[in-house]
Design a protein around this motif. Structure first.
Motif, PDB file in Angstrom:
ATOM      1  N   PHE A  37       1.140  -1.153   0.146  1.00  0.00           N
ATOM      2  CA  PHE A  37       0.143   0.193   0.228  1.00  0.00           C
ATOM      3  C   PHE A  37       1.112   1.162   0.032  1.00  0.00           C
ATOM      4  O   PHE A  37       0.386   2.265  -0.232  1.00  0.00           O
ATOM      5  N   ALA A  38       2.260   1.642   1.028  1.00  0.00           N
ATOM      6  CA  ALA A  38       2.762   2.410   0.756  1.00  0.00           C
ATOM      7  C   ALA A  38       3.998   2.255  -0.751  1.00  0.00           C
ATOM      8  O   ALA A  38       3.802   3.656  -1.121  1.00  0.00           O
ATOM      9  N   GLU A  39       3.663   1.030  -0.781  1.00  0.00           N
ATOM     10  CA  GLU A  39       4.296   1.691  -2.675  1.00  0.00           C
ATOM     11  C   GLU A  39       3.647   2.098  -3.732  1.00  0.00           C
ATOM     12  O   GLU A  39       3.891   2.936  -4.397  1.00  0.00           O
ATOM     13  N   LYS A  40       2.137   1.320  -3.692  1.00  0.00           N
ATOM     14  CA  LYS A  40       1.099   1.398  -4.776  1.00  0.00           C
ATOM     15  C   LYS A  40      -0.244   2.045  -4.649  1.00  0.00           C
ATOM     16  O   LYS A  40      -1.312   2.114  -5.739  1.00  0.00           O
ATOM     17  N   GLY A  41      -0.358   3.014  -4.032  1.00  0.00           N
ATOM     18  CA  GLY A  41      -2.151   3.320  -2.923  1.00  0.00           C
ATOM     19  C   GLY A  41      -2.448   2.268  -2.805  1.00  0.00           C
ATOM     20  O   GLY A  41      -2.382   1.481  -3.330  1.00  0.00           O
ATOM     21  N   ILE A  42      -4.238   2.340  -2.169  1.00  0.00           N
ATOM     22  CA  ILE A  42      -4.505   1.376  -2.326  1.00  0.00           C
ATOM     23  C   ILE A  42      -5.343   1.465  -3.860  1.00  0.00           C
ATOM     24  O   ILE A  42      -6.120  -0.438  -3.839  1.00  0.00           O
ATOM     25  N   GLY A  43      -5.243   1.950  -4.485  1.00  0.00           N
ATOM     26  CA  GLY A  43      -5.773   1.803  -5.848  1.00  0.00           C
ATOM     27  C   GLY A  43      -4.756   0.347  -6.811  1.00  0.00           C
ATOM     28  O   GLY A  43      -5.490  -0.411  -7.315  1.00  0.00           O
ATOM     29  N   GLY A  44      -3.865   1.271  -6.396  1.00  0.00           N
ATOM     30  CA  GLY A  44      -2.614  -0.268  -6.686  1.00  0.00           C
ATOM     31  C   GLY A  44      -2.335  -1.498  -6.759  1.00  0.00           C
ATOM     32  O   GLY A  44      -1.866  -2.594  -7.411  1.00  0.00           O
ATOM     33  N   PRO A 116       9.343   5.695   6.603  1.00  0.00           N
ATOM     34  CA  PRO A 116       8.473   6.479   4.869  1.00  0.00           C
ATOM     35  C   PRO A 116       7.453   6.207   4.825  1.00  0.00           C
ATOM     36  O   PRO A 116       6.777   6.480   4.108  1.00  0.00           O
ATOM     37  N   GLU A 117       7.244   4.548   4.728  1.00  0.00           N
ATOM     38  CA  GLU A 117       5.881   3.684   4.898  1.00  0.00           C
ATOM     39  C   GLU A 117       5.013   4.778   5.376  1.00  0.00           C
ATOM     40  O   GLU A 117       3.791   4.674   5.028  1.00  0.00           O
ATOM     41  N   PHE A 118       5.102   4.859   6.862  1.00  0.00           N
ATOM     42  CA  PHE A 118       4.429   5.862   7.718  1.00  0.00           C
ATOM     43  C   PHE A 118       3.268   7.042   6.522  1.00  0.00           C
ATOM     44  O   PHE A 118       2.151   7.872   6.279  1.00  0.00           O
ATOM     45  N   LEU A 119       4.700   7.987   6.436  1.00  0.00           N
ATOM     46  CA  LEU A 119       4.073   9.194   4.936  1.00  0.00           C
ATOM     47  C   LEU A 119       3.263   8.612   3.836  1.00  0.00           C
ATOM     48  O   LEU A 119       2.534   9.607   3.760  1.00  0.00           O
ATOM     49  N   SER A 120       4.206   7.191   3.717  1.00  0.00           N
ATOM     50  CA  SER A 120       3.455   7.765   2.355  1.00  0.00           C
ATOM     51  C   SER A 120       1.772   6.546   2.207  1.00  0.00           C
ATOM     52  O   SER A 120       1.329   7.032   1.624  1.00  0.00           O
ATOM     53  N   LEU A 122       0.126   8.456   4.862  1.00  0.00           N
ATOM     54  CA  LEU A 122      -1.368   9.459   5.490  1.00  0.00           C
ATOM     55  C   LEU A 122      -1.328   9.585   4.119  1.00  0.00           C
ATOM     56  O   LEU A 122      -2.429  10.395   4.070  1.00  0.00           O
ATOM     57  N   GLY A 123      -0.021   9.957   3.015  1.00  0.00           N
ATOM     58  CA  GLY A 123      -0.060  10.544   1.943  1.00  0.00           C
ATOM     59  C   GLY A 123      -1.547   9.937   1.340  1.00  0.00           C
ATOM     60  O   GLY A 123      -3.017  10.744   0.980  1.00  0.00           O
ATOM     61  N   THR A 124      -1.997   8.731   0.604  1.00  0.00           N
ATOM     62  CA  THR A 124      -2.488   7.943   0.043  1.00  0.00           C
ATOM     63  C   THR A 124      -4.204   8.106   1.146  1.00  0.00           C
ATOM     64  O   THR A 124      -5.121   8.590   0.239  1.00  0.00           O
ATOM     65  N   GLU A 125      -3.701   8.028   2.453  1.00  0.00           N
ATOM     66  CA  GLU A 125      -5.554   8.744   3.272  1.00  0.00           C
ATOM     67  C   GLU A 125      -5.439   9.845   2.758  1.00  0.00           C
ATOM     68  O   GLU A 125      -7.353  10.191   3.001  1.00  0.00           O
ATOM     69  N   ASN A 126      -5.145  10.973   2.870  1.00  0.00           N
ATOM     70  CA  ASN A 126      -5.615  12.144   2.301  1.00  0.00           C
ATOM     71  C   ASN A 126      -5.612  12.318   1.237  1.00  0.00           C
ATOM     72  O   ASN A 126      -7.194  13.043   0.672  1.00  0.00           O
ATOM     73  N   LEU A 127      -5.530  11.888   0.416  1.00  0.00           N
ATOM     74  CA  LEU A 127      -5.921  11.665  -1.289  1.00  0.00           C
ATOM     75  C   LEU A 127      -7.369  11.428  -1.116  1.00  0.00           C
ATOM     76  O   LEU A 127      -8.517  11.556  -1.940  1.00  0.00           O
ATOM     77  N   CYS A 181       7.296  16.487   7.762  1.00  0.00           N
ATOM     78  CA  CYS A 181       6.315  15.930   6.949  1.00  0.00           C
ATOM     79  C   CYS A 181       6.095  17.198   5.098  1.00  0.00           C
ATOM     80  O   CYS A 181       6.871  15.780   4.329  1.00  0.00           O
ATOM     81  N   PHE A 182       6.914  18.160   5.455  1.00  0.00           N
ATOM     82  CA  PHE A 182       7.040  18.768   3.980  1.00  0.00           C
ATOM     83  C   PHE A 182       8.363  18.514   3.594  1.00  0.00           C
ATOM     84  O   PHE A 182       8.421  18.010   2.085  1.00  0.00           O
ATOM     85  N   TYR A 183       9.118  18.796   4.281  1.00  0.00           N
ATOM     86  CA  TYR A 183      10.576  18.247   4.272  1.00  0.00           C
ATOM     87  C   TYR A 183      10.467  17.109   3.500  1.00  0.00           C
ATOM     88  O   TYR A 183      11.458  16.865   2.892  1.00  0.00           O
ATOM     89  N   LEU A 184      10.246  16.094   4.546  1.00  0.00           N
ATOM     90  CA  LEU A 184      10.637  14.421   3.589  1.00  0.00           C
ATOM     91  C   LEU A 184       9.854  14.573   2.567  1.00  0.00           C
ATOM     92  O   LEU A 184       9.741  13.768   1.032  1.00  0.00           O
ATOM     93  N   ASN A 185       8.230  15.042   2.364  1.00  0.00           N
ATOM     94  CA  ASN A 185       7.520  14.748   0.848  1.00  0.00           C
ATOM     95  C   ASN A 185       7.827  15.292  -0.488  1.00  0.00           C
ATOM     96  O   ASN A 185       7.266  14.777  -0.894  1.00  0.00           O
ATOM     97  N   ASN A 186       8.876  16.458   0.237  1.00  0.00           N
ATOM     98  CA  ASN A 186       9.019  16.808  -1.223  1.00  0.00           C
ATOM     99  C   ASN A 186      10.741  17.479  -1.678  1.00  0.00           C
ATOM    100  O   ASN A 186      10.713  17.934  -1.989  1.00  0.00           O
TER     101      ASN A 186
END
Length: 222
Positions: A37-44, A116-120, A122-127, A181-186
């Motif tokens: 899920f961290a690599e591909k999101g829930i859709g992928g 880093p998987e935690f950040l990924s 979070l990104g998926t869940e915010n989407l 998060c901003f630093y690591l995500n970007n």
């Protein structure tokens, strides 16, 4: 020799994955699903791929978690439990107020760098606008305890004259987390734009100290 003595004994059937150690199988599925899920999101993400990573089969995955959506929700809950449980080991109440805030800022930074998987996730869940997180009724209470402990540290600092009055503990945590998060995500885009490797050891250490400095400066008594 009797017939029973001459007849070969039937081979022992090896227990199927999950029957011998269900807790381990469940943990392996969660770990594999977290990576997928961290690599591909829930859709992928694909159930077949998760089962293969875990060394099991789809039948066992469905047995323990129901379907892909339920598995993703379990992964999400497990991820939040991981960071909150790790924070409990900080013993903020046993430190001076400034040391408590410093330790929490450092912990937040290091945890996100190391996970880093935690950040990924979070990104998926915010989407998905927290669609799945809202199904986890225990999450608000889990974070309520954390914010209460942080509020107590701030109150002690206020009583000691170290921190100013009326500090919102959520704002303090958001300061730490957002800078992290901003630093690591970007870091890919920012490193390209500014021509600096933001993930080098020197730059990581410098930003870590920046987070601590900014957080403490924002709450110190004037």
């Amino acid at each position: 020799m009797t017939d029973s003595q001459s007849r070969p004994k039937p081979a022992k059937t090896k227990p199927k994955t999950g029957q011998r150690d269900p807790e381990r199988t469940r943990a392996l599925i969660l770990e594999a699903a977290t990576s997928e899920f961290a690599e591909k999101g829930i859709g992928g993400a694909r159930v077949d791929a998760i089962a293969a990573r875990a060394g099991t089969n789809k039948r066992m995955l469905y047995h323990y978690f129901g379907d892909k959506d339920q598995l993703y929700t379990a992964v999400l809950g497990n991820a939040y439990a991981g960071i909150r449980n790790a924070e409990k080991k900080l013993n903020l109440s046993g430190r001076t107020p400034e040391d408590g805030i410093r330790e929490l800022a450092l912990f937040t930074w290091h945890y996100f760098v190391d996970h880093p998987e935690f950040l990924s996730l979070l990104g998926t869940e915010n989407l998905h606008r927290a669609e799945y997180l809202k199904q986890l009724s225990y999450i608000p209470e889990m974070h309520s305890h954390f914010i209460t402990e942080l509020a107590q540290v701030l109150k002690r600092g206020e009583a000691d004259g170290v921190f100013h009055a009326g500090i919102d503990p959520l704002n303090v945590y958001l300061t730490m987390a957002s800078m992290t998060c901003f630093y690591l995500n970007n870091h890919y885009t920012l490193s390209t734009i500014f021509g600096r490797d933001l993930m080098s050891d020197d730059n990581l250490d410098a930003w870590m100290q920046q987070i601590v400095s900014v957080t403490l400066a924002s709450i110190r008594a004037r």
